[in-house]
Design a protein around this motif. Sequence first.
Motif, short mmCIF file in Angstrom:
data_model
loop_
_atom_site.label_atom_id
_atom_site.label_comp_id
_atom_site.label_asym_id
_atom_site.label_seq_id
_atom_site.Cartn_x
_atom_site.Cartn_y
_atom_site.Cartn_z
N GLY A 130 0.85 -1.19 0.00
CA GLY A 130 0.00 0.00 0.00
C GLY A 130 0.88 1.24 0.00
O GLY A 130 1.62 1.48 0.96
N LEU A 131 0.81 2.02 -1.08
CA LEU A 131 1.70 3.18 -1.18
C LEU A 131 1.39 4.25 -0.14
O LEU A 131 2.29 4.90 0.38
CB LEU A 131 1.58 3.81 -2.57
N GLU A 132 0.09 4.43 0.18
CA GLU A 132 -0.25 5.44 1.19
C GLU A 132 0.43 5.08 2.51
O GLU A 132 0.97 5.94 3.20
CB GLU A 132 -1.77 5.50 1.42
N ARG A 133 0.36 3.78 2.85
CA ARG A 133 0.93 3.37 4.15
C ARG A 133 2.44 3.49 4.15
O ARG A 133 3.04 3.93 5.12
CB ARG A 133 0.52 1.93 4.47
N VAL A 134 3.08 3.09 3.05
CA VAL A 134 4.55 3.18 3.01
C VAL A 134 4.97 4.66 3.05
O VAL A 134 5.88 5.03 3.79
CB VAL A 134 5.12 2.47 1.77
N ALA A 135 4.27 5.49 2.29
CA ALA A 135 4.64 6.92 2.25
C ALA A 135 4.48 7.54 3.64
O ALA A 135 5.28 8.38 4.06
CB ALA A 135 3.79 7.67 1.23
N MET A 136 3.45 7.09 4.37
CA MET A 136 3.18 7.64 5.70
C MET A 136 4.33 7.32 6.66
O MET A 136 4.65 8.10 7.55
CB MET A 136 1.88 7.00 6.21
N LEU A 137 4.99 6.15 6.46
CA LEU A 137 5.97 5.68 7.44
C LEU A 137 7.42 5.88 7.01
O LEU A 137 8.34 5.57 7.75
CB LEU A 137 5.74 4.20 7.71
N ALA A 138 7.62 6.37 5.78
CA ALA A 138 8.99 6.49 5.27
C ALA A 138 9.61 7.81 5.73
O ALA A 138 9.15 8.87 5.34
CB ALA A 138 8.98 6.42 3.74
N PRO A 139 10.66 7.75 6.56
CA PRO A 139 11.24 8.99 7.07
C PRO A 139 12.17 9.68 6.08
O PRO A 139 12.32 10.88 6.10
CB PRO A 139 12.01 8.55 8.31
N THR A 140 12.81 8.92 5.19
CA THR A 140 13.86 9.54 4.38
C THR A 140 13.48 9.72 2.93
O THR A 140 14.27 9.49 2.04
CB THR A 140 15.16 8.71 4.45
N VAL A 141 12.22 10.10 2.69
CA VAL A 141 11.84 10.41 1.32
C VAL A 141 12.55 11.71 0.95
O VAL A 141 12.44 12.70 1.67
CB VAL A 141 10.32 10.63 1.23
N PRO A 142 13.34 11.71 -0.15
CA PRO A 142 14.03 12.95 -0.48
C PRO A 142 13.03 14.08 -0.76
O PRO A 142 11.98 13.84 -1.35
CB PRO A 142 14.81 12.59 -1.75
N ALA A 143 13.37 15.29 -0.32
CA ALA A 143 12.46 16.42 -0.50
C ALA A 143 12.48 16.85 -1.96
O ALA A 143 13.50 16.76 -2.63
CB ALA A 143 12.88 17.57 0.38
N GLY A 144 11.35 17.29 -2.44
CA GLY A 144 11.27 17.82 -3.81
C GLY A 144 11.86 19.22 -3.84
O GLY A 144 12.06 19.84 -2.79
N PRO A 145 12.17 19.75 -5.03
CA PRO A 145 12.76 21.08 -5.10
C PRO A 145 11.71 22.15 -4.78
O PRO A 145 10.57 22.03 -5.23
CB PRO A 145 13.20 21.18 -6.56
N PRO A 146 12.06 23.17 -3.98
CA PRO A 146 11.12 24.27 -3.78
C PRO A 146 11.10 25.12 -5.04
O PRO A 146 12.05 25.06 -5.83
CB PRO A 146 11.74 25.03 -2.61
N PRO A 147 10.04 25.95 -5.25
CA PRO A 147 10.05 26.81 -6.42
C PRO A 147 11.29 27.71 -6.35
O PRO A 147 11.63 28.22 -5.29
CB PRO A 147 8.78 27.64 -6.30
N ALA A 148 11.98 27.88 -7.48
CA ALA A 148 13.25 28.60 -7.43
C ALA A 148 13.11 30.07 -7.81
O ALA A 148 13.61 30.94 -7.09
CB ALA A 148 14.26 27.92 -8.35
N LEU A 149 12.46 30.35 -8.90
CA LEU A 149 12.42 31.73 -9.41
C LEU A 149 11.03 32.11 -9.88
O LEU A 149 10.24 31.25 -10.27
CB LEU A 149 13.36 31.86 -10.61
N ALA A 150 10.77 33.44 -9.87
CA ALA A 150 9.59 33.95 -10.56
C ALA A 150 10.06 34.96 -11.59
O ALA A 150 10.90 35.82 -11.28
CB ALA A 150 8.63 34.59 -9.57
N VAL A 151 9.59 34.82 -12.81
CA VAL A 151 9.90 35.80 -13.85
C VAL A 151 8.68 36.71 -13.99
O VAL A 151 7.57 36.23 -14.21
CB VAL A 151 10.22 35.10 -15.19
N LEU A 152 8.92 38.01 -13.80
CA LEU A 152 7.79 38.95 -13.76
C LEU A 152 7.95 40.02 -14.83
O LEU A 152 9.01 40.63 -14.95
CB LEU A 152 7.75 39.64 -12.38
N SER A 153 6.88 40.24 -15.60
CA SER A 153 6.90 41.39 -16.51
C SER A 153 6.41 42.59 -15.70
O SER A 153 5.60 42.44 -14.79
CB SER A 153 5.99 41.14 -17.70
#
Length: 428
Positions: free
Chosen positions: A308-331
């Motif tokens: 069960g992926l929900e259960r494994v995801a709930m208990l996995a401590p070392t899931v690598p973090a995804g990248p935070p948003p880096a930049l905004a390009v504004l006109s």
Amino acid sequence: MAGISRPRGTDDLLPEPLARMARVLDAGLEVASGFGYRQVETPIFEATELFVRGVGDSTDVVTREMYTFADRGGRSLTLRPEGTAPVVRAFWESDLRQAPLPVRLSYAGAMFRYDRPGKGRYRQFHQFGVEAIGDSEPELDAEVIAVAWRWLQGLGVEGISLQLNSIGDQECRPAYRQALLDYFEPLASQLPALDRERLRRNPLRVLDSKELAASGLLEGAPRTVDHLCSSCREAFERVRLALTAYGIPFQMNHRLVRGLDYYVRTAFEVWHEQLQGAQNSLFGGGRYDGLSELLGYPPAPGVGFAAGLERVAMLAPTVPAGPPPALAVLSAPPADPGAAIAAADRVRRRGIQVLCDAGGRSLRAKLSWAERAGVRGVLILGESELERRTVTARLLADRTQVELPLRALEEAVPAWLEGAKAVGEGTR
Ligand code: AMP
């Protein structure tokens, strides 16, 4: 709110939890691929008959939990409650059966069971699983367990235990079934109605009855391992030796029978100490040598697990973090919005995550939005920048800014971010 809600027992997978689950799954697919398992995908709905025959018409899944409907052509279809029967069907309906055996396959996707929803138990949930089809060597049972075990280890999941049993085969199970009946029949009046029904339809299932476990009546029940025929006994010994070679510890669990009818010989589950009661398993599986014939195909032994992926995801401590948003390009209106759109696209090509706002709002409004969006920096393209053929690059942490040449944006932006990181590290 009076709006329409999602159906009971389902969840919306929002960006963070979904990204986490996707990374957990990616880790599983990678481990499985290292063992030679290749991913397949089967339809979300199948002929109802596939599950009635494959899972068994005395199981909870089939009698009470299936989402079955008639389509416009009057066919009875069912949203898949599990992945093994569909994968075995796909094996026979494709060229896979010509490949050298065993064929090693993995799958992932949504499963549907009309169960009582609770923590870690949903009506739509996701499983990741592997199946090795076309080979009855017991070492393969241990390999399948090793895929799942290495995956959990890689995710840093602790507090897990492998529960192992052998439930015999067509040769030895009838005598075991009879031994169970002989043991429970004198006790029938003390059994809850549900267990009397189980005893009638599928006596093995009384072994994992929660009510009976609480009553103590299971203590003296006959054990499968004491009734194995010699070939099942030898096979089980080889599974245990192979597990030892993998360095995977296991606990014998004489009450482990699994809910689905097609299992023979090896049955296993992995439990986690934080999961309670009926929801304590992270994954389960076993050998299903008779399944193929139940589905109307020639014999093809197989073994697999589903987690069960929900259960494994709930208990996995070392899931690598995804990248935070880096930049905004504004006109900065009234400057040409197309210049910001093109600049954002060019920076994205360097693998940098970019939010773009080329709309008509004021630069002030856009800057305050970018702060709230949590980006590290902004690239501003206003009229004066466009005249000078530059962009203004501002770091939000310390509001320092520099001008970067528009012509060489692909090189200038990564170098600027790199330099900003170095400065940031130096001042910490
Ligand atoms: P099973 O196919 O019943 O052996 O289930 C295999 C794994 O799928 C279990 O160990 C759970 O991790 C997961 N699972 C089964 N049923 C559910 C459910 N209703 N909700 C969430 N996960 C489930």
